[in-house]
Design an enzyme around this catalytic site. Structure first.
Site, PDB file in Angstrom:
ATOM      1  N   GLU B 196      30.092 -11.750   4.210  1.00 49.37           N
ATOM      2  CA  GLU B 196      29.835 -13.192   4.156  1.00 49.37           C
ATOM      3  C   GLU B 196      30.776 -13.928   5.109  1.00 49.37           C
ATOM      4  O   GLU B 196      30.361 -14.815   5.864  1.00 49.37           O
ATOM      5  CB  GLU B 196      30.066 -13.650   2.706  1.00 49.37           C
ATOM      6  CG  GLU B 196      29.451 -14.992   2.362  1.00 49.37           C
ATOM      7  CD  GLU B 196      29.680 -15.373   0.906  1.00 49.37           C
ATOM      8  OE1 GLU B 196      30.139 -14.518   0.117  1.00 49.37           O
ATOM      9  OE2 GLU B 196      29.421 -16.541   0.566  1.00 49.37           O
ATOM     10  N   CYS B 214      36.687 -14.610  -7.001  1.00 49.50           N
ATOM     11  CA  CYS B 214      36.991 -13.530  -7.950  1.00 49.50           C
ATOM     12  C   CYS B 214      37.611 -14.060  -9.219  1.00 49.50           C
ATOM     13  O   CYS B 214      37.513 -13.455 -10.266  1.00 49.50           O
ATOM     14  CB  CYS B 214      37.985 -12.545  -7.353  1.00 49.50           C
ATOM     15  SG  CYS B 214      37.639 -12.114  -5.694  1.00 49.50           S
ATOM     16  N   SER B 234      32.693 -18.494  -2.196  1.00 49.03           N
ATOM     17  CA  SER B 234      31.879 -17.320  -1.896  1.00 49.03           C
ATOM     18  C   SER B 234      30.846 -17.138  -3.001  1.00 49.03           C
ATOM     19  O   SER B 234      31.130 -17.377  -4.176  1.00 49.03           O
ATOM     20  CB  SER B 234      32.792 -16.099  -1.812  1.00 49.03           C
ATOM     21  OG  SER B 234      32.026 -14.936  -1.968  1.00 49.03           O
ATOM     22  N   LYS B 273      37.950 -14.591 -18.200  1.00 49.25           N
ATOM     23  CA  LYS B 273      36.854 -13.615 -18.077  1.00 49.25           C
ATOM     24  C   LYS B 273      35.966 -13.636 -19.306  1.00 49.25           C
ATOM     25  O   LYS B 273      34.785 -13.284 -19.245  1.00 49.25           O
ATOM     26  CB  LYS B 273      37.436 -12.211 -17.914  1.00 49.25           C
ATOM     27  CG  LYS B 273      38.095 -11.960 -16.571  1.00 49.25           C
ATOM     28  CD  LYS B 273      37.092 -11.624 -15.500  1.00 49.25           C
ATOM     29  CE  LYS B 273      37.789 -11.389 -14.161  1.00 49.25           C
ATOM     30  NZ  LYS B 273      36.887 -11.589 -13.036  1.00 49.25           N
ATOM     31  N   GLU B 276      33.552 -16.130 -18.426  1.00 45.52           N
ATOM     32  CA  GLU B 276      32.729 -15.705 -17.295  1.00 45.52           C
ATOM     33  C   GLU B 276      31.651 -14.737 -17.765  1.00 45.52           C
ATOM     34  O   GLU B 276      30.498 -14.795 -17.332  1.00 45.52           O
ATOM     35  CB  GLU B 276      33.613 -15.053 -16.230  1.00 45.52           C
ATOM     36  CG  GLU B 276      32.870 -14.728 -14.944  1.00 45.52           C
ATOM     37  CD  GLU B 276      33.652 -13.801 -14.027  1.00 45.52           C
ATOM     38  OE1 GLU B 276      34.267 -12.839 -14.535  1.00 45.52           O
ATOM     39  OE2 GLU B 276      33.642 -14.034 -12.809  1.00 45.52           O
ATOM     40  N   GLU B 281      24.328 -16.907 -15.639  1.00 47.22           N
ATOM     41  CA  GLU B 281      24.007 -16.285 -14.346  1.00 47.22           C
ATOM     42  C   GLU B 281      24.363 -14.812 -14.333  1.00 47.22           C
ATOM     43  O   GLU B 281      23.988 -14.084 -13.414  1.00 47.22           O
ATOM     44  CB  GLU B 281      24.787 -16.967 -13.210  1.00 47.22           C
ATOM     45  CG  GLU B 281      24.535 -18.441 -13.030  1.00 47.22           C
ATOM     46  CD  GLU B 281      25.474 -19.301 -13.848  1.00 47.22           C
ATOM     47  OE1 GLU B 281      26.247 -18.732 -14.649  1.00 47.22           O
ATOM     48  OE2 GLU B 281      25.423 -20.528 -13.717  1.00 47.22           O
TER      49      GLU B 281
END
Lengths: 509, 487
Positions: B196, B214, B234, B273, B276, B281
């Site tokens: 990318e 990340c 990103s 996390k 997340e 998604e």
């Protein structure tokens, strides 16, 4: 233009005439000759609506005899119309007399004694005072009055020496000095009659004599700076429990450094408030101890109480480090201080504490305690020798006690001033749920020189210190963990690892 | 006629009680004065997917407020008086975590001495899964930093590499266990992210910079506070989620089971996390890529429950499926590691040759902001590494103003990166003591760049095609939602 010149010339002439015509005035320290001196004065207040007294003038007679002011009298030349002015002047005159009679007839004496105006008679007082000064200034100097110095040597008390000046023939009443934990027993250097003496025609030095007081039954021991030769002490028996003097016996034993008895003295108890017994020890040496015993009969049973004194050399100047652990249910940290001693007195205090883990709240309490104690310890002129504690700060008692204990630790027995220490100190900041014990590490020239451990429990302290010593010897934290204190030892090893990482100290890289 | 279960009298009595109770509750709620309502809110528990607050346990030490405002720069906590007079840690201008701008970094929980703020429990669902015979495979993935931080919980020095022991431990916990390393996910992340970056660098005019994604705390921070920055993030998923997507697609193929038969546990140094993992998604074919996230400290508790002393175990290898990893993947656990790993591969992608020096020392260490210029071929790539979310403000402002000079920016929420994460034990000294292990592993690794990872190359050949291919985009990339207000 001409007019102005003439006026200036006249002024100059007038001024010159005043200067030349005026007799040479006394300087501030010169004593006026015996005799009567007069001057005049006026109270010049505009008797407007705010004031209820009026303008008046007076003449003043000052009598000097034996170099001191012996009387002050005042006569009105313009008598005031109102009685209030009369009251004011009486008040002012009484105040001035109280201040000045018997004082040396010098300008400086008037300047130092008659300072504050008599309240309610301010204007009259100032007018009178100026008149006194004027009378003195006009007096001739006393021909043969010379003054001599009396030096008070306080013989070890914190104030050092004091001096005062007297004319020959003056009656001198020596001061009564005060020293904490001591009894003043008198002066030597001159023979006293009824507590006073006549000033001879030479300087005099008086030496104070003290008895160290020891309170029997208070427990603990006290360190005394040894002075040359013998030592006198007074054992006091505590005010609340005064035994009849015939029922008790006071003994004093002197031991040398090895604990051998040098001598034993007995003394009668003098009744008083408190009762006391005095001992004089002919010779004491550094390292010796004196122990005072009170033997008393209590309901047919012998009762023995004692107190102890240790003799030591004068406290050497230098910087001393001390530490203490603050420990309670939720509080556990080390207090570190550095104490500077100059001439035996604590003159400096540095906080080294915030290098050990503290909660935010502990830190606040500690800061409050420090701020307060710091000021009090430094302003109190505490002798390093025998420093005990200053009062704790309310709401920060544990921190206060810790600071007191750390200062005591610094000025305790060892008495070896710190070497100038440029070692770096590493200690964890903040608290963790995981750490069981905290290390404080000193590193000098890339080598661990010292590790101190704050244990979670007192009982583990010794084993943890041994483990820390092992880390110091090996300069490595990669060691087998001692089985009984595994968790705590791991905390110490791993925290040292974290603190010194990247500093190139540990062998573990 | 069955047994009579309830008499008429009992039925009437219970019904009356129920009615009265309901009425009382209604009256009580209506009559509740605003202060009392606030007190009710303040007491008891409040939770997000990452954090649990119980102000009744608060001792008002102020540690969380200090950490949140000074170290993390988020400033959402304060000490204030509850209406019952007790001073506690509370949320600023918000009544619950859901309304606040909490990014779930977990530093407050990490430093709370009384348990008033704690990490949302993940052990419950893990234990349930371990006792559930429906699952045919239990897959454990271990974050790069977790493989070095777990050691501290078992009396080993910080930074000790225990990946072999972790593989052995989970096989003791459950015989269905398969152990994989997030290093592999990190390697794919680098392949995708470096691709990318290279494609953006080759564009004529592009809005600098490309920012890493990340770190879930950082992603949350952008979504909640600076949605304008989303185009710069990103599109790559985090290594955990990338590996999760592969676990849920590759292992079923290999073992011939369904994706639903796999329970996938990620052992992470991170509390964000946990949130997340639950993002919509992050589903792979309709199932979550990761089923549970355990922090390092939770994983230690799990091993304790199973009476396992990690330090006493013999090393075992990871399961071979994703076993080939590179040193670049491991250094993800340190601040600057992602950037360093990406540069190793970007250099190769741009020039076709290996960089003369794979260590980018300027990007290592604990400085708040580290920057460096790297000459790749005829171009200069300017990179920046931000260590701790409190230090990102300057760059955020520059990006918003369009004046950012960096090409690539790595942001880690926690000090020291993942190694200092909210799910790790609190650390007193230099977090570099944990990095020590990561860099040691990298130094001794036979493969040091992600593009040289043979297992990964085979995966691209056999399955994904090429980096940023259509399948890779579907599995390994994600989108961000600027309207997401809450965790």
């Amino acid at each position: 233009m001409k007019k102005q010149l003439i006026r200036a010339l006249l002024c100059a002439l007038l001024l010159g005439g005043i200067l030349v015509g005026k007799p040479s005035a006394l300087s501030a320290e010169q004593v006026a000759m015996d005799g009567d001196y007069t001057s005049s004065g006026e109270v010049d207040v505009d008797g407007g609506s705010g004031w209820s007294f009026d303008w008046y003038t007076f003449s003043l007679t000052l009598k000097v005899s034996g170099g001191t002011i012996s009387s002050i009298t005042q006569q009105f030349t313009q008598f005031p119309d109102d009685t209030y002015s009369d009251e004011c002047q009486s008040k002012a005159l009484a105040g001035l007399r109280a201040e000045l009679l018997g004082k040396p007839a010098t300008v400086s004496a008037v300047d130092s004694y008659a300072v504050d105006a008599v309240s309610g008679a301010t204007f009259s007082y100032h007018a009178l005072r100026s008149a006194v000064l004027e009378a003195l200034a006009n007096a001739p100097e006393a021909a043969n009055v010379t003054r001599h110095t009396v030096t008070y040597d306080l013989n070890g008390a914190p104030d050092g020496t004091l001096t005062a000046e007297y004319a020959a023939g003056d009656l001198v009443e020596p001061i009564e000095p005060v020293w904490k934990d001591h009894v003043f027993t008198g002066w030597t250097g001159v023979s006293l009659t009824d507590g006073s003496f006549l000033m001879p025609e030479q300087d005099v030095t008086l030496t104070a004599h003290w008895l160290n007081t020891v309170t029997i039954g208070a427990g603990g021991s006290k360190t005394i700076v040894r002075r040359e030769g013998g030592y006198a002490l007074r054992a006091t028996l505590g005010g609340a429990e005064l035994p009849p003097s015939e029922d008790c016996l006071c003994l004093c034993a002197l031991y040398d450094g090895a604990g051998r008895v040098i001598l034993v003295r007995s003394a009668a108890v003098t009744e008083g408030k408190p009762s006391y017994a005095d001992f004089v020890l002919d010779e004491v040496q550094t390292g010796w101890r004196a122990k005072v015993f009170l033997l008393q009969e209590d309901d047919g049973l012998p009762l023995v109480r004692s107190a102890e004194l240790r003799f030591a050399d004068a406290f050497p100047d230098g910087v001393y480090s001390g530490s203490a652990q603050c420990l309670s249910d939720y509080i556990n940290y080390l207090v570190d201080v550095e104490v500077t001693v100059t001439d035996g007195v604590i003159t400096g205090l540095t906080d080294k504490t915030l290098r050990t883990p503290m909660s935010t709240r502990d830190r606040e309490c500690y800061a409050a305690a420090w701020e307060d104690l710091y000021g009090r310890i430094l302003s109190g002129k505490y002798a390093a020798d025998g420093f005990e504690a200053v009062d704790a700060v309310s709401g920060a008692t544990i921190s206060s006690n810790g600071i007191n204990a750390a200062v005591c630790d610094a000025v305790s027995e060892q008495r070896v001033p710190m070497e100038p220490d440029d070692a770096e100190v590493y200690a964890p900041e903040g608290i963790s749920l995981y750490a069981r014990a905290y290390p404080v590490v000193k590193v000098k020239d890339g080598t661990i020189t010292d590790i101190r451990v704050v244990p979670a429990r007192d009982s583990d302290g010794e084993a943890l210190s041994a483990f820390a010593a092992q880390i110091r010897e090996q300069q490595s934290v990669n060691l087998p963990l001692p089985s009984l204190i595994q968790d705590d030892a791991y905390s110490v090893a791993s925290l040292i690892d974290q603190l010194l990482y990247g500093k190139g100290v540990l062998n573990d890289g | 006629m069955g047994e009579k279960t309830m008499t008429r009298r009992a039925f009437l009595r219970d019904s009356a009680a129920l009615l009265l109770g309901t009425a009382a509750v209604c009256v009580f709620e209506r009559a509740l004065p605003p202060d009392a309502a606030l007190a009710l809110e303040n007491s008891g528990t409040d939770m997000s997917l990452s954090i649990v607050r119980d102000t009744d346990k608060c001792i008002a030490c102020g540690k969380c407020v200090e950490i949140c405002s000074e170290r993390q720069g988020l400033n959402i906590l304060e000490l204030s008086k509850r209406s019952d007079g007790k001073t506690v840690s509370s949320l600023k201008n918000a009544s619950s975590l859901a309304d606040s701008r909490c990014i779930g970094c977990g530093q407050c929980a990490r430093h709370c001495p009384s348990g008033a703020i704690s990490v949302r429990d993940g052990l419950g669902s893990v234990n349930a899964a371990l006792n559930d015979s429906r699952y045919r495979a239990i897959v454990w993935q271990f974050a790069p930093s977790a493989q070095h931080v777990v050691s501290e919980e078992f009396h080993m020095l910080a930074g000790t590499d225990v990946c072999g022991k972790l593989a052995a431990a989970v096989r003791v916990v459950d015989e269905r266990s398969m152990a994989v390393s997030t290093d592999f996910g990190a390697d794919i992340t680098i392949m995708e992210e470096a691709t990318e970056l290279v494609s953006r660098l080759q564009e004529e005019a592009w809005q600098k910079p490309l920012m890493t994604s990340c770190c879930p705390g950082w992603v949350n921070y952008v979504e909640l506070n600076h949605p304008e920055l989303i185009p710069h993030l990103s599109s790559c998923k985090s290594p955990m989620e990338m590996l999760g997507a592969l676990v849920k697609t590759q292992i079923p193929q290999r073992l011939g089971i369904a994706a639903e038969d796999i329970f996938h546990i990620a052992v992470m140094p991170c509390t964000a996390k946990k949130y997340e993992r639950a993002r919509p998604e992050m589903l792979t074919d309709g199932v979550p890529s990761v089923d549970a996230v355990l922090t390092v400290t939770e994983f230690k508790k799990l091993l304790e429950l199973h009476n396992i002393d990690l330090s006493a175990l013999e090393d075992e290898p990871y399961n071979d499926m994703f076993a080939g990893t590179s040193g670049a993947g491991r250094i993800f656990g340190a601040s600057g590691g992602v950037c360093e790993a990406a540069l190793r591969t970007a250099y190769y992608l741009l020039t076709g040759s290996e960089p003369p020096q794979v260590e980018f020392i300027a990007l290592r260490g604990n400085e708040d902001v580290k920057e460096s210029e790297i000459t790749i071929g005829d171009r200069t790539v300017r990179v920046c590494v931000v260590n701790g979310i409190a230090n990102v403000k300057g760059i955020v402002e520059a990006v918003k103003a369009g004046s950012c000079a960096y090409d690539f920016v790595e942001v880690m929420t926690c000090r020291g990166g993942c190694s200092g994460g909210g799910g790790t034990p609190a650390l007193f000294g230099d977090v570099g003591v944990r990095h020590r292990g990561l860099y040691r592993y990298d130094n001794s690794a036979s493969v040091r760049s992600s593009h040289n990872n043979a297992t990964l190359s085979r995966l691209y050949e056999d399955y994904l095609g090429s980096p940023c291919s259509e399948l890779a985009e579907e599995l390994l990339h994600t989108t961000y939602d600027e309207h997401r207000g809450t965790l």
